[in-house]
Design a protein around this motif. Structure first.
Motif, PDB file in Angstrom:
ATOM      1  N   PHE A 103      49.425  57.481 101.725  1.00 39.26           N
ATOM      2  CA  PHE A 103      49.857  59.135 101.509  1.00 39.26           C
ATOM      3  C   PHE A 103      50.950  59.695 102.257  1.00 39.26           C
ATOM      4  O   PHE A 103      50.884  59.805 103.456  1.00 39.26           O
ATOM      5  CB  PHE A 103      49.073  59.925 100.549  1.00 39.26           C
ATOM      6  CG  PHE A 103      47.791  59.189  99.352  1.00 39.26           C
ATOM      7  CD1 PHE A 103      48.089  59.414  98.058  1.00 39.26           C
ATOM      8  CD2 PHE A 103      46.676  58.724 100.108  1.00 39.26           C
ATOM      9  CE1 PHE A 103      47.290  59.008  97.603  1.00 39.26           C
ATOM     10  CE2 PHE A 103      45.613  58.476  99.443  1.00 39.26           C
ATOM     11  CZ  PHE A 103      46.106  57.758  98.152  1.00 39.26           C
ATOM     12  N   VAL A 104      51.958  60.234 100.968  1.00 33.80           N
ATOM     13  CA  VAL A 104      53.461  60.903 102.245  1.00 33.80           C
ATOM     14  C   VAL A 104      53.880  62.010 101.284  1.00 33.80           C
ATOM     15  O   VAL A 104      53.098  61.449  99.873  1.00 33.80           O
ATOM     16  CB  VAL A 104      53.962  59.691 103.045  1.00 33.80           C
ATOM     17  CG1 VAL A 104      54.017  58.665 103.464  1.00 33.80           C
ATOM     18  CG2 VAL A 104      55.191  59.607 101.239  1.00 33.80           C
ATOM     19  N   ASP A 105      54.496  62.932 101.937  1.00 38.73           N
ATOM     20  CA  ASP A 105      55.416  64.127 101.384  1.00 38.73           C
ATOM     21  C   ASP A 105      56.067  63.592 100.627  1.00 38.73           C
ATOM     22  O   ASP A 105      56.746  62.456 100.943  1.00 38.73           O
ATOM     23  CB  ASP A 105      55.297  64.997 101.906  1.00 38.73           C
ATOM     24  CG  ASP A 105      54.490  65.657 102.348  1.00 38.73           C
ATOM     25  OD1 ASP A 105      52.756  65.824 101.837  1.00 38.73           O
ATOM     26  OD2 ASP A 105      54.289  66.302 103.254  1.00 38.73           O
ATOM     27  N   GLY A 106      56.642  63.727  99.453  1.00 42.40           N
ATOM     28  CA  GLY A 106      57.990  63.524  98.824  1.00 42.40           C
ATOM     29  C   GLY A 106      57.961  61.837  97.880  1.00 42.40           C
ATOM     30  O   GLY A 106      56.755  61.229  98.165  1.00 42.40           O
ATOM     31  N   THR A 107      58.267  61.955  98.003  1.00 46.38           N
ATOM     32  CA  THR A 107      58.746  60.062  97.128  1.00 46.38           C
ATOM     33  C   THR A 107      58.850  59.233  98.637  1.00 46.38           C
ATOM     34  O   THR A 107      60.598  60.231  99.130  1.00 46.38           O
ATOM     35  CB  THR A 107      60.168  60.076  96.393  1.00 46.38           C
ATOM     36  OG1 THR A 107      59.740  61.172  94.854  1.00 46.38           O
ATOM     37  CG2 THR A 107      60.510  59.085  95.380  1.00 46.38           C
ATOM     38  N   LEU A 108      58.363  57.945  98.419  1.00 41.99           N
ATOM     39  CA  LEU A 108      59.115  57.163  99.263  1.00 41.99           C
ATOM     40  C   LEU A 108      60.585  56.522  98.529  1.00 41.99           C
ATOM     41  O   LEU A 108      61.355  56.570  98.239  1.00 41.99           O
ATOM     42  CB  LEU A 108      58.283  55.888  99.177  1.00 41.99           C
ATOM     43  CG  LEU A 108      56.860  56.692  99.745  1.00 41.99           C
ATOM     44  CD1 LEU A 108      55.944  55.193  99.271  1.00 41.99           C
ATOM     45  CD2 LEU A 108      56.858  55.826 101.072  1.00 41.99           C
ATOM     46  N   PRO A 109      61.478  56.786 100.174  1.00 43.03           N
ATOM     47  CA  PRO A 109      62.459  55.531 100.115  1.00 43.03           C
ATOM     48  C   PRO A 109      62.433  54.336  99.748  1.00 43.03           C
ATOM     49  O   PRO A 109      60.948  53.678  99.729  1.00 43.03           O
ATOM     50  CB  PRO A 109      63.147  55.810 101.796  1.00 43.03           C
ATOM     51  CG  PRO A 109      62.509  56.541 102.311  1.00 43.03           C
ATOM     52  CD  PRO A 109      60.554  56.477 101.198  1.00 43.03           C
ATOM     53  N   THR A 110      62.890  53.660  99.206  1.00 48.92           N
ATOM     54  CA  THR A 110      63.493  52.115  98.870  1.00 48.92           C
ATOM     55  C   THR A 110      63.017  51.660  99.524  1.00 48.92           C
ATOM     56  O   THR A 110      62.165  50.149  99.579  1.00 48.92           O
ATOM     57  CB  THR A 110      64.437  51.552  97.467  1.00 48.92           C
ATOM     58  OG1 THR A 110      65.034  51.617  98.149  1.00 48.92           O
ATOM     59  CG2 THR A 110      64.490  51.986  96.303  1.00 48.92           C
ATOM     60  N   ARG A 129      54.590  57.832  95.623  1.00 51.57           N
ATOM     61  CA  ARG A 129      54.225  58.381  96.973  1.00 51.57           C
ATOM     62  C   ARG A 129      53.145  57.228  97.454  1.00 51.57           C
ATOM     63  O   ARG A 129      52.509  58.669  98.866  1.00 51.57           O
ATOM     64  CB  ARG A 129      54.109  60.016  96.700  1.00 51.57           C
ATOM     65  CG  ARG A 129      54.987  60.560  95.680  1.00 51.57           C
ATOM     66  CD  ARG A 129      55.474  62.675  95.455  1.00 51.57           C
ATOM     67  NE  ARG A 129      53.751  62.840  95.092  1.00 51.57           N
ATOM     68  CZ  ARG A 129      53.787  63.518  95.940  1.00 51.57           C
ATOM     69  NH1 ARG A 129      54.773  64.681  96.386  1.00 51.57           N
ATOM     70  NH2 ARG A 129      52.727  64.560  95.150  1.00 51.57           N
ATOM     71  N   GLU A 130      53.343  56.997  98.063  1.00 50.54           N
ATOM     72  CA  GLU A 130      52.039  56.230  98.850  1.00 50.54           C
ATOM     73  C   GLU A 130      52.281  54.095  98.968  1.00 50.54           C
ATOM     74  O   GLU A 130      53.087  53.920  98.075  1.00 50.54           O
ATOM     75  CB  GLU A 130      50.907  56.210  98.187  1.00 50.54           C
ATOM     76  CG  GLU A 130      50.778  55.282  97.075  1.00 50.54           C
ATOM     77  CD  GLU A 130      51.211  56.010  95.185  1.00 50.54           C
ATOM     78  OE1 GLU A 130      51.705  55.579  94.833  1.00 50.54           O
ATOM     79  OE2 GLU A 130      51.199  57.200  95.519  1.00 50.54           O
ATOM     80  N   LEU A 131      52.409  53.529  99.616  1.00 52.92           N
ATOM     81  CA  LEU A 131      52.078  52.870 100.265  1.00 52.92           C
ATOM     82  C   LEU A 131      50.986  52.321  99.364  1.00 52.92           C
ATOM     83  O   LEU A 131      50.185  52.820 100.693  1.00 52.92           O
ATOM     84  CB  LEU A 131      52.841  52.363 101.292  1.00 52.92           C
ATOM     85  CG  LEU A 131      54.255  52.741 101.973  1.00 52.92           C
ATOM     86  CD1 LEU A 131      54.569  52.353 102.954  1.00 52.92           C
ATOM     87  CD2 LEU A 131      54.980  51.563 100.830  1.00 52.92           C
ATOM     88  N   ARG A 151      54.181  60.068 109.416  1.00 49.41           N
ATOM     89  CA  ARG A 151      54.641  60.617 108.136  1.00 49.41           C
ATOM     90  C   ARG A 151      53.394  61.270 107.081  1.00 49.41           C
ATOM     91  O   ARG A 151      54.027  61.948 105.995  1.00 49.41           O
ATOM     92  CB  ARG A 151      55.786  61.363 107.889  1.00 49.41           C
ATOM     93  CG  ARG A 151      56.062  60.945 106.872  1.00 49.41           C
ATOM     94  CD  ARG A 151      57.380  61.104 106.562  1.00 49.41           C
ATOM     95  NE  ARG A 151      58.035  59.265 105.795  1.00 49.41           N
ATOM     96  CZ  ARG A 151      58.614  59.946 104.086  1.00 49.41           C
ATOM     97  NH1 ARG A 151      58.450  61.178 104.311  1.00 49.41           N
ATOM     98  NH2 ARG A 151      58.570  59.188 103.513  1.00 49.41           N
ATOM     99  N   GLY A 152      52.706  60.026 107.198  1.00 55.42           N
ATOM    100  CA  GLY A 152      51.052  60.609 105.874  1.00 55.42           C
ATOM    101  C   GLY A 152      49.648  60.087 106.367  1.00 55.42           C
ATOM    102  O   GLY A 152      49.650  60.155 107.656  1.00 55.42           O
ATOM    103  N   THR A 153      49.139  59.570 105.966  1.00 59.67           N
ATOM    104  CA  THR A 153      47.538  59.976 105.919  1.00 59.67           C
ATOM    105  C   THR A 153      47.440  58.814 104.914  1.00 59.67           C
ATOM    106  O   THR A 153      47.544  58.557 103.702  1.00 59.67           O
ATOM    107  CB  THR A 153      46.928  61.389 106.335  1.00 59.67           C
ATOM    108  OG1 THR A 153      45.752  60.793 106.610  1.00 59.67           O
ATOM    109  CG2 THR A 153      46.448  61.822 104.673  1.00 59.67           C
ATOM    110  N   ALA A 154      45.949  57.700 105.371  1.00 53.34           N
ATOM    111  CA  ALA A 154      45.425  57.053 104.558  1.00 53.34           C
ATOM    112  C   ALA A 154      44.166  56.920 104.058  1.00 53.34           C
ATOM    113  O   ALA A 154      43.846  57.465 104.975  1.00 53.34           O
ATOM    114  CB  ALA A 154      46.042  55.553 105.792  1.00 53.34           C
ATOM    115  N   ARG A 155      44.175  56.147 103.042  1.00 53.23           N
ATOM    116  CA  ARG A 155      42.363  56.312 102.218  1.00 53.23           C
ATOM    117  C   ARG A 155      42.074  54.662 102.030  1.00 53.23           C
ATOM    118  O   ARG A 155      43.200  54.939 101.210  1.00 53.23           O
ATOM    119  CB  ARG A 155      42.083  57.543 101.277  1.00 53.23           C
ATOM    120  CG  ARG A 155      42.763  59.222 102.109  1.00 53.23           C
ATOM    121  CD  ARG A 155      41.482  59.633 102.787  1.00 53.23           C
ATOM    122  NE  ARG A 155      41.802  60.731 103.580  1.00 53.23           N
ATOM    123  CZ  ARG A 155      41.927  61.273 104.328  1.00 53.23           C
ATOM    124  NH1 ARG A 155      43.456  60.598 104.897  1.00 53.23           N
ATOM    125  NH2 ARG A 155      42.087  62.317 104.885  1.00 53.23           N
TER     126      ARG A 155
END
Length: 171
Positions: A103-110, A129-131, A151-155
């Motif tokens: 999960f990341v803040d904002g929209t992921l760039p392409t 908003r996640e990979l 800049r994110g965190t995974a679960r």
């Protein structure tokens, strides 16, 4: 009231960033968030608030900075967004313990998966908003490096599913 899930970055992982989950509940309640509950000791808190996502994130980050003396990243999703993430899992046929949502803040760039290195048999897919990452052999020995993880965190998807279930019980 909006049901929210806040995911803290680098809390109670490998002995670093110790934060008692009871303290996280107290911080949430001190901000006026209702029905705050945590799930496992890795920085997950579910609650309700009338405040918008940005204000919720800022309030928690401010409290965490005061408590820990350092910046702690907070990713916030509504209950509906978390349920949607679970539904969009492109690896839903794989065990939930082998699939993560970063999960990341904002929209992921392409181009969010450009620059990924160390891929052996892992698979990475772009979300909203996640990979999504599939670790067929588990995460223990992976060499996978994802630039967005800074800049994110995974679960893992088992945790995402449980958090979505808890959040669905909120109004």
């Amino acid at each position: 009231m909006i049901g929210y899930v806040a995911l803290l970055r680098a809390v109670n992982v490998g002995g670093t960033g110790k934060l008692p989950m009871t303290q996280l509940v107290r911080m949430s309640e001190a901000e006026g968030f209702k029905n705050a509950r945590t799930y496992i000791a890795s920085g997950n808190v579910v609650f309700e608030s009338d405040r918008p996502e940005g204000e919720v994130r800022y309030a928690l980050e401010k409290r965490l900075r005061a408590y820990t003396g350092k910046d702690v990243g907070v990713i916030v999703r509504t209950a509906a967004e978390l349920a949607d993430t679970l539904a969009r899992n492109p690896f839903s046929d794989s065990p939930g313990s082998r699939v993560t949502a970063l999960f990341v803040d904002g929209t992921l760039p392409t181009d969010a998966i450009d620059g990924v290195t160390g891929i052996t048999n892992e698979k990475v897919r772009l979300g909203k908003r996640e990979l999504f990452v599939l670790y067929p052999d588990g995460m223990a020995r992976t060499r996978l490096r994802i630039p967005s993880d800074r800049r994110g965190t995974a679960r893992n998807m088992n945790t995402v599913a449980k958090l979505a279930e808890i959040a669905a019980t909120l109004s």
